[in-house]
Design a protein around this motif. Sequence first.
Motif, short mmCIF file in Angstrom:
data_model
loop_
_atom_site.label_atom_id
_atom_site.label_comp_id
_atom_site.label_asym_id
_atom_site.label_seq_id
_atom_site.Cartn_x
_atom_site.Cartn_y
_atom_site.Cartn_z
N PRO A 83 0.77 -0.99 -0.11
CA PRO A 83 -0.07 0.04 -0.12
C PRO A 83 0.84 1.27 0.04
CG PRO A 83 -0.82 -1.80 1.42
CD PRO A 83 0.38 -2.22 0.89
N ASP A 84 1.72 1.31 0.69
CA ASP A 84 2.76 2.49 0.67
C ASP A 84 3.43 2.97 -0.59
OD1 ASP A 84 4.22 0.31 1.07
OD2 ASP A 84 5.57 1.35 2.36
N GLN A 85 3.72 1.90 -1.29
CA GLN A 85 4.47 1.96 -2.50
C GLN A 85 3.44 2.43 -3.70
OE1 GLN A 85 7.60 2.21 -3.26
NE2 GLN A 85 8.05 2.00 -0.93
N ILE A 86 2.08 1.90 -3.34
CA ILE A 86 1.10 2.24 -4.43
C ILE A 86 0.79 3.73 -4.21
CG2 ILE A 86 -1.13 1.96 -4.79
CD1 ILE A 86 -1.13 -1.01 -4.14
N LEU A 87 0.71 4.25 -3.08
CA LEU A 87 0.33 5.60 -2.73
C LEU A 87 1.61 6.65 -3.34
CD1 LEU A 87 -0.99 5.54 0.91
CD2 LEU A 87 -2.13 5.84 -1.19
#
Length: 773
Positions: free
Chosen positions: A603-607
């Motif tokens: 999730p953090d890399q998607i953001l």
Amino acid sequence: MFFFIATFYHETSVHHKFLCYTVFMLVNIRKNGVLARKPIITLSIVIAICISSLIVSQSWFLRQMQNYVLEKNMTVLELTQTIVDSYIVQTQKLAQLLLLNKNMTRFIYQGKISEGSSEIQTIIDAQAQLPATRSVNPMLEEVYVYSRFSGYLMNSRNAIFDIDRMYALIEFQDMNSGQWQSKYLRSGGTDSFHPTVIATVDGQKKRIIPYIQSFPLSNPLENAGKLMFLLNADLLEELLSGLEIGNRGRYCITDSDNTIIISNGDIMWNYTDMSDGQYDIIGHDGVRYLISIVSSAESRLRFFSALPYKELQATQIPVWGIFSLSAIIALIICCCIILVSAYTHQKNWSRLKAMLSDGQTFPNNVTYEKVYETIKSITEQQAENEAHGGKIPFMTETFFRRLIHGKNITPEEVNDMMERTGQGFPIGSDMVVAMAKIIWHNVYEASSLDDLDFSRIVAAKEAERIFNKNYYLYMDLELNIWLLLWDENRNLLNKNITAFWLAFKKITPYETSISISHVNHTVSTMQGAPHECNLTAHSIINENLRNTIRRYSDLTERGDSAFFDKESEQALISNCMKQDEYAVRILLQKIHDTNFMQRKLPPDQILLLFKALYNTALMYCQKVNITSLPRHFTLFSEVSEFFLSLTGDAFRSKPDREKEMISSITSYIHEHFHDPDLTLVTMSVAFKQRENYLYYFMKTRMDTSFSQYLEEYRLKQAKEKLFTDSEKNINEIAFSCGYANPQTFRRAFTKRFGLLPSNYRMGFITDAQNNES
């Protein structure tokens, strides 16, 4: 409104304190609405003091504004005088340089020359000094040089040997050639200004001020020649436009002989004997004027402004009158509203007491706390009745909606809401909490909503069977089903979620997926669960997965970083600017597959990826001056939709779009080549494209530059017109082909075809005569 008035008048009066006191007094009227005589009397006194102080403040402010306007006019006049002096001094220096120039001296003392004489070189050398003279002074529109010995006149563009015949090029309003020469060329005056007049400059009518110097400088009375500078009158009026003179006020500029050289109307006062400063006088028309005067020692010009006294008052009184009246009316209205509200409050208070007492009237001195306790008991009883009747309590549904829609909820608010809705959410502080979101993939393909309603009922039945009463189900505006789940045993809750999903997907007629938050939330941290569900759901949609169960913990265990380097960013922007739809589509597909299919980003890399793509979109919008910015990306489909929309019509092939662009460019140049102001900048504005893009397109797709193509086309048209338009002279043909200067046309034509335009035309004429003979 009260505090606005109080703050604004803080420097001019003290009545803002009374206003604050009024508000404080009215707000604190007793809650039972009983109005005492003392507050009403005090209110009346306060209103009277406020109105009086407002009037005094307005009178004081009017005097201040009068001083301000007069000081402003003096400042504008002084600024205008400084700017005009700098231009005039610069013009005088240019006059000295020209009159001391040996080429200019030869021209002035030279007599008439015969046709074909080599002495014409003297005129060419003298005329070469003038174009640079115009370019260094923004106030200078044109320069005329007159020789009394030859009767010749020249400017930066033309050498006039017969003024009477060529007077149309320099025509002055309401003057024929003889009148013009008598007034400006043959008079014996030196270093003099003349009143504003409309003259023809470069083929356009312009308002100019003639400024004349006689030659030679050592003995101007000899009057061997004249220098006439045409000064831009509009520039002077623009400088004076900052004056506060109202609708009937006047401004003017006079020379050392008190001749008015520019004004905006008839001057109605005696200005000849007035020195610098400010005056309050009565004009010839009986109007009282406030006059400001500034004189210049350098240019010997005088600058005047006159403001009618009545208009000075009129410019202030409407503003302050309207504001004062509005403030007074607002004050009165607010006071009336407070009084009416207090009266209405008393009636409503009595009605509320009667409704709450079941026929037993509360005493007049009942406390607010007593009424509050009664209201609280009523709401609690209603919530209990709704729960026992199988209905969802109002506060329960409201809290859940706030939770899933991401409204800010602090842990203290969660605990407070849980206490209020305990019957709806029997979640203990020692229980684990999770949230699930069911995503419909093909719900909009359904022919009827009956299947959707059936699926919602199935989800509710299966949840009741598996989770017993430890769940709450809600369908949002996008038709997604949300489940709030809780249990004492974390492992059992995980097991039940899997069982629920396996049972539900077998019965529903749709393709669905389900995203699960962490299963270790508590009551105090449950506000983060909807965000985790949304991130997990976005990863399912971005990877185009169907019939999938995915937990937030599955994403956090991934360690790959996002792929979108600087090279990809530059390639994406460049292909969008070229409107290369195919290249943009290929690049977007690579970014999607690398990040969502191969690396399966957490999730953090998607953001971070969506943030980088959004910054790239903003960078492109800034480069091409797009003002409507996109929204933040949450799905990759939104990214693709935005960047592909920038490539134009996706159904046309790249060669077809290039051919259409080339055709548009050539058509535009062919239609506007006769305009001397045609540039790459003007074409970029017409095409709504950046200059760099058009330049790059012509160099790479047309193998030429804008200036090369325009020059070639103009010369081609001129070459045809030299023998088809035999009635036009060389200068007229140059102007019709977009050349502002005939000399520039001659040089370009000679460089391209090896012949002067006149020789080229003569060659055609000779050939035609030989053919006829």
